[in-house]
Scaffold this active site. Structure first.
Site, PDB file in Angstrom:
ATOM      1  N   SER A 568       0.793  -1.006  -0.025  1.00  0.00           N
ATOM      2  CA  SER A 568       0.113  -0.034  -0.072  1.00  0.00           C
ATOM      3  C   SER A 568       1.029   1.358  -0.117  1.00  0.00           C
ATOM      4  O   SER A 568       1.653   1.344  -0.933  1.00  0.00           O
ATOM      5  CB  SER A 568      -1.047  -0.061   1.120  1.00  0.00           C
ATOM      6  OG  SER A 568      -2.114   0.994   1.128  1.00  0.00           O
ATOM      7  N   HIS A 689      -7.628  -5.379  -1.240  1.00  0.00           N
ATOM      8  CA  HIS A 689      -6.420  -4.685  -0.734  1.00  0.00           C
ATOM      9  C   HIS A 689      -5.539  -5.639   0.066  1.00  0.00           C
ATOM     10  O   HIS A 689      -4.270  -5.448   0.456  1.00  0.00           O
ATOM     11  CB  HIS A 689      -6.748  -3.369   0.211  1.00  0.00           C
ATOM     12  CG  HIS A 689      -5.590  -2.504   0.200  1.00  0.00           C
ATOM     13  ND1 HIS A 689      -5.001  -1.999  -1.046  1.00  0.00           N
ATOM     14  CD2 HIS A 689      -5.082  -1.886   1.303  1.00  0.00           C
ATOM     15  CE1 HIS A 689      -3.869  -0.894  -0.616  1.00  0.00           C
ATOM     16  NE2 HIS A 689      -4.001  -1.188   0.944  1.00  0.00           N
TER      17      HIS A 689
END
Length: 719
Positions: A568, A689
């Site tokens: 991320s 994610h």
């Protein structure tokens, strides 16, 4: 669809070759600068939705990556070892409601954690939720659970394939039966009503619009579409009427983290907060009894226009005990008079302390437990609600701990872990200080074989930065050890000691693991966070590069055996470090990353992060974003290290286009031999994610990343 089957077959047929990517330049002009994007088409259509052509290209990339990683020697043996380690039981600290104890546990080959209830501390376990019984594929995840005050009902959220768009359901705990409630919209429960007849919750009004949050009240047995709306993210005038904000300021407010609320256990008071940035929010209080009578939610301002964040809170009568960082970079706990809530009237319960950063607070009967970070390690101190200190909770070692309490109880549960100690849960009596072991997994490794150090090094500008370094005891510091440097450095997130059984094969084979506390994180307070935001983002990259240089200087490793990894915001970090110092690293993993920092704000929920990163729409911010944006700083003809980019097709936070475009650009631009230093892309078609992955996908992911590093850092024979 037939066309999808065809593109998959095409991908498999071309697996042996490094995939070629058509160049279709798109030229933009921003603030007088001409910018060429050769792979804009990999973003998808004009809405960012994936196209058949992008799917076909992704299948070819995935097939190539699978062929490379699955064909490495020792891959199967590594997967078996990782499975042994990852099938160890994982259990949460119980939450206490009424006379019941609620917790989750995953063990063996179960793809997801099951959720249990006990009627007493030592009572019999009873399964409340089994995600695999709901969805045999294992792709459905329990996002959260929220029992009612008396433990009679439990709301919970489910999502699938990692999309994090939780749908709310309600369970009768006695019978195990579901009620009729089903509320969609990325729902999060805020607080049950005192009598369990309903609850306040936050949701998106439109899943396609991540900036459409609202806070609502639902009554059990009613249609959720008729729920009362207390406030909406888009209703900015509701919050900011008469404050003189410009249209641009109001637009930015509409795309920050938005609204949320805290509600008192008795249902009388609500504290409404609105994030104005990643390091700032405004806070109001409202009398819910008055709202129920009049239908108008009257907000009294508590704090506005200041830098600072809030954490846990406890309502007691007409007072709110609140953790926050307004005018206190290390945090403090204040008492707010809800009848007179203005910031000037706040009183300190626990003042700011030098060298101790408040990371969390929890409340028990007549006590507040303050979770501090001291040099990125946990310390928990108890205070009475008068502010009188009651001493510290004894921790088993240096590590990371969190405390689970209930505001009406003196008992609590402590979860503790460190790099060389698996997550262990203790049952505590906060009045007497007694502790008893409640749960500890049996792990097939010997943590005593591992050495943990905390070191300090200087960054490029001379700033001291701390770092944890972990390796097998007795390791020779001869500069010939493979090392993984992991990093994050953003959003006030603290990187603290934690146990990972899957790293033990790495340690056993002579590997070093390092975790620095970079600027941008929260380890040293809000000033440390702000030192890595916006135009200061380069500080984070400099801190990370300096960590790698220190490991080499101190004899832990060398540039041919130093790998870096991050996900991320950490994926942005590793890619930025690679394009700035390609010769320093042998390999890099950039997982679910942001990489095109001039267009990131146009996709999914990324405008939430403009206060953290800035936006290229602003001329001043454009300059510093362009300076470090990985996608805009790849230099063709440079010998880059081996790269593994990953993404999730169902990611609702970071768009997969970042990994796609960067992989294509680096495959075309790197002068390194692609057989020796490949640029690989893996886009997981069943994940988002990262949250909610079933066990098998987790094992594959860890195996991919570990075997990639072992190969590139010289721990395997060449395939």
């Amino acid at each position: 669809p037939v066309w999808l089957l065809i593109v998959k077959l095409i991908g498999l047929a071309n697996a042996t070759a490094v995939p070629q990517t058509p160049v279709r330049p798109v030229i933009d002009t921003l603030h007088g600068a001409s910018l060429t994007d050769p792979y804009r088409w990999l973003e998808g259509d004009e809405r960012g939705e994936i196209t058949a052509e992008v799917i076909a290209w992704t299948e070819r990339q995935n097939a190539h990556t699978r062929e490379v990683l699955d064909g490495l020697p020792g891959r199967k043996a590594l997967e078996l070892r990782l499975r042994e380690l990852m099938e160890v039981p994982a259990i949460s600290a119980p939450a206490m409601y009424g006379s019941r104890y609620f917790y989750s546990r995953r063990e063996g080959s179960q793809p997801q954690a099951l959720h249990y209830v006990r009627e007493s501390l030592d009572g019999k376990d009873r399964v409340l939720l089994d995600p695999q019984a709901i969805d045999p594929t294992g792709l459905t995840t329990v996002a959260w659970t929220a029992p009612s005050n008396d433990g009679r009902l439990m709301a919970f959220g489910l999502y699938r394939s990692g999309d994090e768009n939780a749908v709310l359901f309600v369970l009768d705990v006695d019978s195990g039966d579901r009620l009729a409630e089903e509320i969609p919209g990325k729902v999060a429960l805020i607080r049950w009503l005192p009598d369990g007849s309903g609850f306040y919750y936050r949701c998106l009004e439109d899943l396609a619009d991540p900036y459409s949050a609202s806070v609502r009240l639902h009554r059990l047995g009613t249609d959720h579409r008729l729920d009362q709306v207390l406030f909406r993210q888009r209703d900015l005038d509701f919050f900011y009427a008469g404050m003189g904000k410009s249209a641009r300021e109001l637009e930015l407010l509409g795309t920050t983290w938005g609204p949320g609320a805290l509600v008192s256990r008795d249902g009388r008071w609500m504290a409404v907060y609105y994030w104005t940035g990643t390091a700032s929010l405004d806070l109001w209080v409202a009398d819910l009894q008055q709202w129920q009578r009049s239908g108008e939610l009257k907000l009294q301002s508590a704090v506005s226009g200041r830098q600072g964040r809030i954490g846990g809170g406890l309502f007691r009568g007409d007072k709110l005990y609140l953790q926050h960082s307004f005018d206190a970079a290390n945090g403090r706990v204040s008492i707010i008079d809800l009848q007179n809530p203005g910031y000037a009237n706040w009183q300190d319960l626990v003042p700011q302390r030098e060298g101790l950063v408040i990371s969390d607070v929890s409340f028990a009967r007549d006590l507040v437990a303050v979770n501090y970070l001291a040099n990125a390690q946990t310390r928990i101190s108890l205070f009475e609600l008068t502010g009188r200190p009651r001493g510290d909770i004894a921790l088993p070692a240096i590590g990371t701990a969190n405390l689970v309490t209930a505001e009406e109880r003196s008992e609590a549960f402590l979860a503790f872990s460190s790099f060389n100690m698996p997550r262990t849960i203790y049952h505590l009596n906060l009045q007497t200080g007694s502790q008893a072991l409640w749960a500890r997994p049996e792990v097939p490794v010997n943590p005593a074989d591992i050495e943990v150090k905390q070191v300090w090094y200087k960054s490029k500008d001379g700033t001291p930065v701390s770092m944890f370094v972990i390796h097998r005891k007795g390791l020779r510091l001869d500069g010939k050890n493979p090392a993984i440097l992991n990093g994050y450095g953003g959003f006030n997130v603290s990187m603290t000691p934690g146990f990972s059984a899957t790293l033990f094969p790495w340690y056993e084979n002579g590997g070093v693991y390092a975790l620095p506390n970079l600027r941008g994180g929260g380890e040293y307070g809000s000033a440390w966070h702000e030192a890595g935001m916006l135009e200061r983002k380069q500080n984070v990259i400099d801190d990370f590069i300096a960590a790698g240089e220190w490991l080499i200087e101190q004899g832990y490793t060398n540039s041919g055996q130093l790998g870096i990894a991050g996900g991320s915001n950490g994926g942005l970090l590793t890619a930025a470090a690679v394009v700035q110092r390609p010769q320093l690293f042998a390999a890099a993993i950039s997982a679910v990353p942001l990489l095109d920092m001039l267009r990131y704000q146009n996709f999914l929920m990324a405008r939430y992060w403009v206060p953290e990163y800035g936006s290229a729409e602003d001329a001043r911010q454009f300059d510093f974003l362009r300076a470090y944006s990985p996608y805009h700083n790849v230099r063709p003809g440079t010998r880059y290290p081996a790269m593994l980019f990953t993404a999730g097709e169902h990611d609702k936070r970071v768009h997969p286009m970042h990994a796609r475009k960067m992989a294509a650009l680096m495959q075309a631009g790197s002068s390194a031999n692609p057989q020796e230093k490949p640029v690989l892309l893996w886009v997981d078609r069943d994940a988002g994610h990262g949250a909610g992955k079933p066990l098998d996908l987790q094992i594959r992911e860890v195996a991919d990343q570990r075997i990639f590093m072992m190969w590139q850092l010289g721990m395997l024979k060449r395939p």
